[in-house]
Motif scaffolding. Structure first.
Motif, PDB file in Angstrom:
ATOM      1  N   THR A  68     -10.865  61.666 -22.124  1.00 17.64           N
ATOM      2  CA  THR A  68     -10.270  62.183 -23.433  1.00 17.64           C
ATOM      3  C   THR A  68      -9.940  61.220 -24.704  1.00 17.64           C
ATOM      4  OG1 THR A  68      -8.771  63.800 -22.015  1.00 17.64           O
ATOM      5  CG2 THR A  68      -8.063  63.265 -24.262  1.00 17.64           C
ATOM      6  N   ASP A 111      -6.710  69.019 -24.706  1.00 17.37           N
ATOM      7  CA  ASP A 111      -6.100  70.160 -23.603  1.00 17.37           C
ATOM      8  C   ASP A 111      -4.739  69.488 -23.264  1.00 17.37           C
ATOM      9  OD1 ASP A 111      -5.135  72.049 -21.976  1.00 17.37           O
ATOM     10  OD2 ASP A 111      -6.706  71.802 -20.357  1.00 17.37           O
ATOM     11  N   LEU A 149     -14.213  64.760 -29.947  1.00 18.26           N
ATOM     12  CA  LEU A 149     -13.180  65.566 -29.986  1.00 18.26           C
ATOM     13  C   LEU A 149     -12.122  65.341 -30.880  1.00 18.26           C
ATOM     14  CD1 LEU A 149     -11.760  67.575 -27.615  1.00 18.26           C
ATOM     15  CD2 LEU A 149     -10.539  65.483 -26.480  1.00 18.26           C
ATOM     16  N   ALA A 169      -6.514  67.916 -32.276  1.00 19.98           N
ATOM     17  CA  ALA A 169      -5.906  69.242 -32.199  1.00 19.98           C
ATOM     18  C   ALA A 169      -6.521  70.274 -31.106  1.00 19.98           C
ATOM     19  CB  ALA A 169      -6.232  69.939 -33.545  1.00 19.98           C
ATOM     20  N   ASP A 170      -7.821  69.714 -30.491  1.00 16.89           N
ATOM     21  CA  ASP A 170      -8.462  70.152 -29.413  1.00 16.89           C
ATOM     22  C   ASP A 170      -8.431  69.591 -28.143  1.00 16.89           C
ATOM     23  OD1 ASP A 170      -9.669  72.053 -31.210  1.00 16.89           O
ATOM     24  OD2 ASP A 170     -11.389  70.781 -31.673  1.00 16.89           O
TER      25      ASP A 170
END
Length: 588
Positions: A566, A581, A575, A578-579
């Motif tokens: 991430t 997970d 990425l 806000a996206d």
């Protein structure tokens, strides 16, 4: 940016380890700066981003030449005779100042560097300019040229004079005879270099904006002047703000907002090669964090353009209500290679193969050396060489009984019958040409300051004032800060292990367990760390951590098993936060 904010930025840079004056323990020395841990990392990231865009993606070579070069190099390049700034010395205190800077700082005149010395002296008198150090009147003081080269000696005893390079370009030009072989003699080809350059500035100022030692990132692109230009379709839609000569000379002139394609079509950008590099530079500057609303390309006025450049544009950024140069984009023609060919014994041309052989008339001479030798003595060979050059340039000179050539200012007359002049048809498969040079030259130190300036922000979080640097994750010196909620009950040990794991995954990590968690966030915000990870009791229970985004201060709980992927995706721009997970948590 206001003056007070500029002062805040310089103070932050010193306190947080971006940059500070060198040799402070010995009183310091003007024009030299040390980049601290954060600054060195930011600098490395910017250089890597430049190398990726201007070298790797463009398919260019990279070299690393010495920073000290022998005197003949700079005799050929013209630096020994013409690399000067205008100096005015205060008769009262003895301090020296750049005369053009005094005019720019105290009048409405811009780009005073392009003004002749005599006019500069008149402007100092007219505006009654005074010494910035002691306030003494500078009217009537002479303005002189001051050469900016740092001289040295190479070797002991009867050493050879040398100079610290004032630009990285000459290290590329002098190695052209070998570099063209590495490029298989195919044009166009480019050579890049990132390294130190040195200029003995009269009055260094504005921290790292004008220093005596600095880093350049330069591309020297060698092109066939009659060859095809670049593929402009790759940049034709890039939006740019241009400040051409016509607008600068118009009292009501303004920036032109256009695209690269439109600027080429309407003639604003005359060189397709310059246009191409302005396009990729615009995108790259935005990528590393330059605010495009405070950025422009300004065309050099005729008086400030280098004598060898047919056109030149500067990339400029707005800082402290002033525009500073970040890069120059010059079409240098064949000046550099021709000069080094003239002063050395090497071949600085490339053989250009024709598609098909051609038959041409070629004028040649084969001088009778048994005549030239006794007649001209030690000048005989020079006369023979001059005859050969004249035959190529002006065959009509051989139509009479005698022909006259010039050698070092002296004229020599030779009977035509002694030159064996003839014009013959020859079939040629190609010709030797001297490539032209397109040069995008970037200042790294100034860009670092600009990135920090444009990233500097203040807001309020939780009722407290906050200062932060909104640096792009690609160039931020630290990618992630890792904290234990407190250093006890296994939290510190788990956080230290996590920091090591993230470093092993290729991320730049700052571990911090000192003070309250809010204070640790503020420290990371000030150095521009994009993300912070907190290990707390929930981490020990369910294997999740809190990930905080710097600009918004939003926080998410993210599983440890996904954390390195991430954070890597976030730092590489693949990425958006806000996206991610994760489960939202309250802001700090």
């Amino acid at each position: 940016m206001s003056e007070s904010t500029a002062e805040k930025l310089v103070e932050l840079a010193k306190r947080r380890g971006y940059f500070f004056p060198s040799a402070g323990a010995y009183g310091g020395v003007a024009g030299f700066y040390t980049f601290g841990p954060q600054g060195a990392a930011l600098k490395q990231n910017v250089e890597d981003a430049w190398r990726e865009r201007f070298a790797v993606r463009e398919g260019h070579q990279e070299i690393d030449a010495p920073t000290v070069m022998p005197e003949p190099v700079f005799e050929a390049s013209g630096h020994l005779d013409g690399f000067d700034d205008m100096l005015v010395e205060c008769a009262e205190c003895g301090e020296s100042h750049r005369a053009d800077h005094l005019i720019e700082d105290n009048t409405a005149i811009e780009e005073a560097e392009s003004i002749a010395i005599e006019e500069v002296e008149e402007l100092i008198d007219e505006h009654q300019l005074v010494c910035p150090s002691c306030g003494a009147d500078l009217s009537g003081e002479p303005v002189d040229d001051f050469n900016l080269m740092f001289g040295t000696n190479i070797g002991p005893g009867d050493s050879s004079p040398g100079y610290l390079r004032p630009e990285t370009a000459q290290g590329i030009f002098v190695e052209f005879p070998l570099l063209k072989e590495y490029a298989r003699n195919q044009l166009p080809f480019g050579v890049t270099q990132i390294g130190k350059a040195y200029r003995n500035e009269i009055s260094p100022r504005k921290s790292v904006i004008r220093t005596r030692e600095f880093t350049q990132a330069e591309l020297e692109l060698f092109v066939d002047p009659e060859g095809e230009g670049p593929d402009l379709s790759r940049v034709e839609d890039v939006e740019v703000r241009l400040y051409p000569i016509g607008e600068q000379e118009d009292e009501e002139g303004e920036l032109i907002e256009t695209t690269i394609g439109e600027a080429v079509a309407d003639g604003t950008l005359a060189s397709p090669w310059i246009a191409y590099h302005l396009g990729i530079a615009q995108e790259w500057y935005e990528r590393v964090g330059v605010d495009k609303s405070r950025f422009r390309f300004r065309q050099h006025l005729s008086g400030e353009r280098a004598h060898y450049a047919s056109d030149c544009w500067d990339a400029e950024a707005e800082l402290d209500e002033d525009w500073i140069e970040l890069a120059g984009f010059a079409y240098r023609g064949d000046y550099d290679l021709s000069k080094h060919a003239e002063h050395s014994d090497e071949d600085f041309t490339i053989f250009k193969q024709y598609d098909e052989p051609v038959t041409v008339e070629r004028a040649t001479v084969d001088p009778d050396m048994s005549y030239l030798g006794p007649e001209f003595g030690g000048q005989a060979q020079d006369v023979a060489d001059a005859l050969e050059s004249l035959a190529e340039e002006d065959r009509s000179a051989f139509e009479g009984e005698d022909v006259t050539v010039d050698v070092d200012g002296e004229e020599y007359t030779v009977p035509v019958e002694k030159t064996d002049f003839s014009v013959d048809e020859v079939t040629e498969s190609g010709e030797h040409i001297t490539p032209h040079v397109v040069e995008p030259s970037f200042g790294v130190d100034r860009l670092l300051y600009t990135i920090l300036d444009h990233a500097y922000a203040e807001d309020e979080v939780g009722g407290e004032e906050r200062t932060y640097l909104s640096l792009d994750p690609e160039v931020a010196p630290t990618t992630v800060g890792v904290f234990p909620l407190m250093d006890k009950e296994g939290l510190g040990e788990r956080a230290r292990d996590l920091a090591a794991e993230l470093r092993a995954a290729g991320l730049s990590v700052n571990y911090d367990d000192s003070g309250a968690i809010g204070r640790r966030y503020r420290r990371q915000d000030e150095i521009g760390t994009p993300f912070c990870v907190t290990v707390d009791y929930e981490t020990l229970e369910d294997g999740t951590v809190t990930v905080r985004e710097r600009d918004s201060t939003e926080q998410l709980r993210v599983p440890l098993e996904d954390l390195d992927e991430t954070l890597t995706a976030l730092s590489e721009g693949d990425l958006a936060f806000a996206d991610v997970d994760g489960e939202p948590v309250e802001e700090d």
